[in-house]
Design an enzyme around this catalytic site. Structure first.
Site, PDB file in Angstrom:
ATOM      1  N   GLU A 125       0.840  -1.207   0.000  1.00  0.00           N
ATOM      2  CA  GLU A 125       0.000   0.000   0.000  1.00  0.00           C
ATOM      3  C   GLU A 125       0.870   1.251   0.000  1.00  0.00           C
ATOM      4  O   GLU A 125       0.618   2.203  -0.748  1.00  0.00           O
ATOM      5  CB  GLU A 125      -0.919   0.007   1.220  1.00  0.00           C
ATOM      6  CG  GLU A 125      -1.748   1.285   1.336  1.00  0.00           C
ATOM      7  CD  GLU A 125      -2.412   1.453   2.686  1.00  0.00           C
ATOM      8  OE1 GLU A 125      -2.523   2.599   3.145  1.00  0.00           O
ATOM      9  OE2 GLU A 125      -2.825   0.438   3.285  1.00  0.00           O
ATOM     10  N   CYS A 190      -7.470   4.135   8.439  1.00  0.00           N
ATOM     11  CA  CYS A 190      -8.848   3.677   8.280  1.00  0.00           C
ATOM     12  C   CYS A 190      -9.555   3.658   9.632  1.00  0.00           C
ATOM     13  O   CYS A 190      -8.997   3.209  10.632  1.00  0.00           O
ATOM     14  CB  CYS A 190      -8.860   2.282   7.657  1.00  0.00           C
ATOM     15  SG  CYS A 190     -10.498   1.545   7.538  1.00  0.00           S
ATOM     16  N   SER A 218       0.701 -10.122   7.125  1.00  0.00           N
ATOM     17  CA  SER A 218      -0.258  -9.014   7.193  1.00  0.00           C
ATOM     18  C   SER A 218       0.235  -7.968   8.181  1.00  0.00           C
ATOM     19  O   SER A 218       0.395  -8.238   9.373  1.00  0.00           O
ATOM     20  CB  SER A 218      -1.632  -9.533   7.617  1.00  0.00           C
ATOM     21  OG  SER A 218      -2.490  -8.469   7.943  1.00  0.00           O
ATOM     22  N   ASN A 220      -1.337  -5.214   9.313  1.00  0.00           N
ATOM     23  CA  ASN A 220      -2.294  -4.791  10.339  1.00  0.00           C
ATOM     24  C   ASN A 220      -2.455  -5.860  11.405  1.00  0.00           C
ATOM     25  O   ASN A 220      -2.705  -5.556  12.570  1.00  0.00           O
ATOM     26  CB  ASN A 220      -3.642  -4.414   9.707  1.00  0.00           C
ATOM     27  CG  ASN A 220      -4.456  -5.609   9.272  1.00  0.00           C
ATOM     28  OD1 ASN A 220      -5.148  -6.224  10.071  1.00  0.00           O
ATOM     29  ND2 ASN A 220      -4.381  -5.942   7.985  1.00  0.00           N
TER      30      ASN A 220
END
Length: 686
Positions: A125, A190, A218, A220
């Protein structure tokens, strides 16, 4: 052992959207693949591969015409250009929050700011966001990275959407301290990420151990694990339940579970069931061995066989360490418990759905009714993106938010399954009483079908809009037809009327500037405010109201413009004329001088009548100005010389009134004399 799941755990909106877009491509004509892993969850990536959706790491691996699915983490602008160049069909699963961060990064460069991206340098990202800065951006992952930043007047800060809030705030504070200047701070973390981290941290302080479920790759999920370690000493990060270690939980009474944004609900449910039942297993290996054959979690549909029954329901076996229990009201909704007890036989096989699993009970609660509904999903046709289809739905119940108790929509029975109608899609207006719809059948449109998640959404909004539009069109058609009929009638009536004639009409509208009066079918004329009365300042509403009948004179007819001018005033006697008739020509009256003009004086005879005494009629002798011999307020005798009814003017004479008075005196004198009476006219003729 009690197991608690954090309030916010598992799929976020962006991941759900990406998963839905990818699954929607299953079975389509064109072959499809993702560019890089769609989400950070190896198990789901494998499931996608089994369903025919592969994963390719480079654009060059795609062939012309193939379908390319962009991952939720997003890509740079050059990828979009290359996709168009290779003529690939694009399915953009970029998370909307990531796309927003990309756009803010692009805008920062356009506005002359130095973009600073707070996040993990190697995260896909973050790489995509940097690409949208036209490669002018700098990534700050640690405090040491700040020293590598160039000095600038203006900085724009964008944050990785899954970054830890506390760590972001620390880095931002240090950045502003070491690089002073003007800052545009875009906190693009977010909201769901922040909620997940907060809920996990809160739960971690209430349990003995925490299990964090999610891909090891991952970001997060790793952040979640790091966060909960601040409040809980025993933290285990796993991808699947096969990584669980029974010894890890020795001495623990309360276990908390949270999961990263890319973790399917299925993995969370499996973990809950396994940890609730660990204490009842002889060995953890036995538990894992059981898991290989049967996956038990709320929502699982399993093949079962009736092995026992009692007055409350039936017990079923399905190859698991516990038996299942199906209450009679979960076996059938149409038969009584007594009927079912007498008809269900031992050995009956049926599908049943797991609806509740708890380590406190000796059985797994199940439902045949819900399994039957689940089977009905096999007959539900998929729905292409952007398409809808009509359906008749029956409202089952009102759905409320468990926490706020606010109404979120209606549960409906449609195409043999249970669907959902959002509250905002029930009517075009605000609904106060949703209970009125329960039990009713309504026409609606199916607007979303997600067979994977067993989700079907219906809406009445477009149908109601269409009905409203149709009614509007019908109303406009009726109005247009009536207008045409009136126009035809008016045109025919226009040929039958004449100027100067008097007719009786009906007031159809009262306006500020006059009255609209229908004098024949479809033919409407205007009585302008100046034609309402002989009096000045009379308003239309003072004369008549809508529906009143009035007599009018047809004053003007303009056939080309299709207009008729009417007059009420013309049907009335002129008050000035009536008043003027009281002052005949040649008669003498007493009046009062009210003002002077350059050429004479104005004399008032009554409240409504005034007349002009010309300077030549002021006196029998020559007078330069009337004011030389007269005064305002002075009463004088005047003779009426002429009356102009059209102009509402009257000519008067003081001189002739004086002369008339003199002559009258002389005649009176001659008539009363007893002296000379002989007529001498014949004498003077000679």
């Amino acid at each position: 052992m009690k197991v608690f799941v954090a309030e916010y755990a598992g799929y976020c909106y962006g991941v759900k959207r990406a998963v839905g877009l990818a699954l929607a491509q299953v079975g389509k004509d064109r072959s499809a693949a993702t560019l890089g892993p769609l989400i950070h969850n190896p198990q789901f990536i494998e499931e996608l591969r089994e369903k025919g959706i592969g994963c390719k790491n480079e654009l060059s691996e795609f062939k012309k015409g193939e379908k390319i699915i962009l991952r939720s983490h997003g890509v740079g602008p050059e990828i979009y250009k290359e996709i168009a160049k290779q003529d690939l069909e694009l399915v953009d699963a970029t998370c909307p929050n990531v796309k927003m961060a990309q756009q803010k990064a692009w805008q920062a460069v356009e506005d002359g700011y130095l973009p600073v991206i707070i996040g993990e340098k190697e995260h896909p990202e973050v790489k995509s966001i940097k690409n949208w800065t036209q490669n002018e951006g700098f990534v700050v992952e640690y405090k040491g990275d700040i020293g590598k930043l160039p000095f600038a007047d203006k900085y724009a800060v964008i944050v990785q959407t899954t970054f830890e809030q506390e760590r972001y705030e620390q880095l931002l504070s240090e950045l502003q301290r070491k690089r002073p200047g003007s800052y545009r701070v875009e906190n693009t973390i977010c909201h769901a990420t922040h909620e997940r981290q907060t809920a996990a941290l809160e739960l971690a302080g209430q349990v003995d151990a925490m299990v964090v479920i999610g891909g090891h790759n991952s970001a997060n999920t790793r952040h979640l694990a790091d966060i909960v370690k601040k409040k809980c000493n025993l933290v285990l990060h796993i991808e699947t339940i096969r990584e669980l270690d029974r010894d890890f939980f020795k001495g623990c009474n309360k276990i908390g579970i949270t999961a990263g944004a890319s973790t399917p609900d299925r993995l969370i449910k499996e973990a809950v069931v396994f940890m609730e039942n660990m204490e009842n297993m002889e060995s953890f290996e036995e538990l894992l061995e059981k898991e290989k054959g049967v996956k038990v979690y709320p929502g699982a549909v399993l093949d079962t066989e009736v092995i026992q029954k009692d007055k409350d329901g039936v017990y079923v076996a399905f190859g698991y360490m516990k038996e299942g229990f199906i209450p009679y009201n979960e076996w059938s909704t149409t038969q009584s418990a007594e009927e079912l007890f007498n008809t269900i036989e031992i050995g009956t096989k049926t599908e049943a759905k797991v609806v509740l699993s708890s380590g406190k009970e000796d059985f797994i609660r199940m439902s045949k009714v819900r399994a039957d509904r689940e089977a009905s999903w096999k007959n539900v046709a998929p729905l292409a993106e952007g398409e809808t289809r009509l359906a008749t739905v029956k409202v089952l119940r009102v759905i409320r938010n468990n926490k706020t108790k606010n109404i979120v929509g209606l549960s409906v029975f449609v195409e043999d399954v249970e669907g959902f109608m959002p509250a905002s899609h029930v009517e075009l207006r605000r609904v106060e009483d949703f209970d009125q719809y329960v039990g009713k059948e309504l026409q609606a449109e199916i607007i979303e079908v997600n067979l994977e998640e067993r989700r079907l959404v219906v809406s009445r909004r477009n149908l109601l809009r269409q009905e409203k539009e149709e009614r509007r069109e019908q109303r406009e058609a009726r109005i247009a037809a009536a207008r045409e009929a009136r126009a035809a009638a008016a045109e025919a009536a226009m040929e039958t009327i004449e100027e100067g004639t008097f007719v009786t009409g009906k007031v159809v509208k009262v306006a500020e500037f006059g009255l609209f009066v229908e004098i024949a079918k479809g033919l409407v004329g205007l009585v302008h405010s100046t034609e309402l009365s002989w009096e000045r300042g009379v308003k239309p509403a003072d004369v008549a109201q809508e529906g009143d009948e009035v007599q009018v004179m047809i004053k003007r007819i303009d056939k080309e413009a299709k207009r008729v001018g009417l007059s009420i005033k013309a049907t009335l006697d002129d008050p000035w004329k009536i008043a003027a008739d009281e002052f005949p020509i040649g008669q003498v009256f007493t009046g009062k001088v009210v003002k002077f003009l350059a050429f004479g004086a104005i004399v008032k005879l009554s409240d409504k009548i005034e007349g002009l005494v010309h300077v030549s009629e002021v006196s029998n002798e020559r007078v330069a100005k009337a004011e030389d011999v007269l005064e305002v307020g002075q009463e004088v005798k005047v003779m009426v010389l002429k009356v102009d009814y059209a102009a509402k003017k009257m000519g008067l004479s003081i001189a002739k009134a004086t002369q008339a008075a003199d002559e009258a005196g002389y005649e009176n004198y001659m008539g009363k004399s007893k002296g000379l009476t002989t007529d001498l006219s014949d004498k003077f003729e000679k």
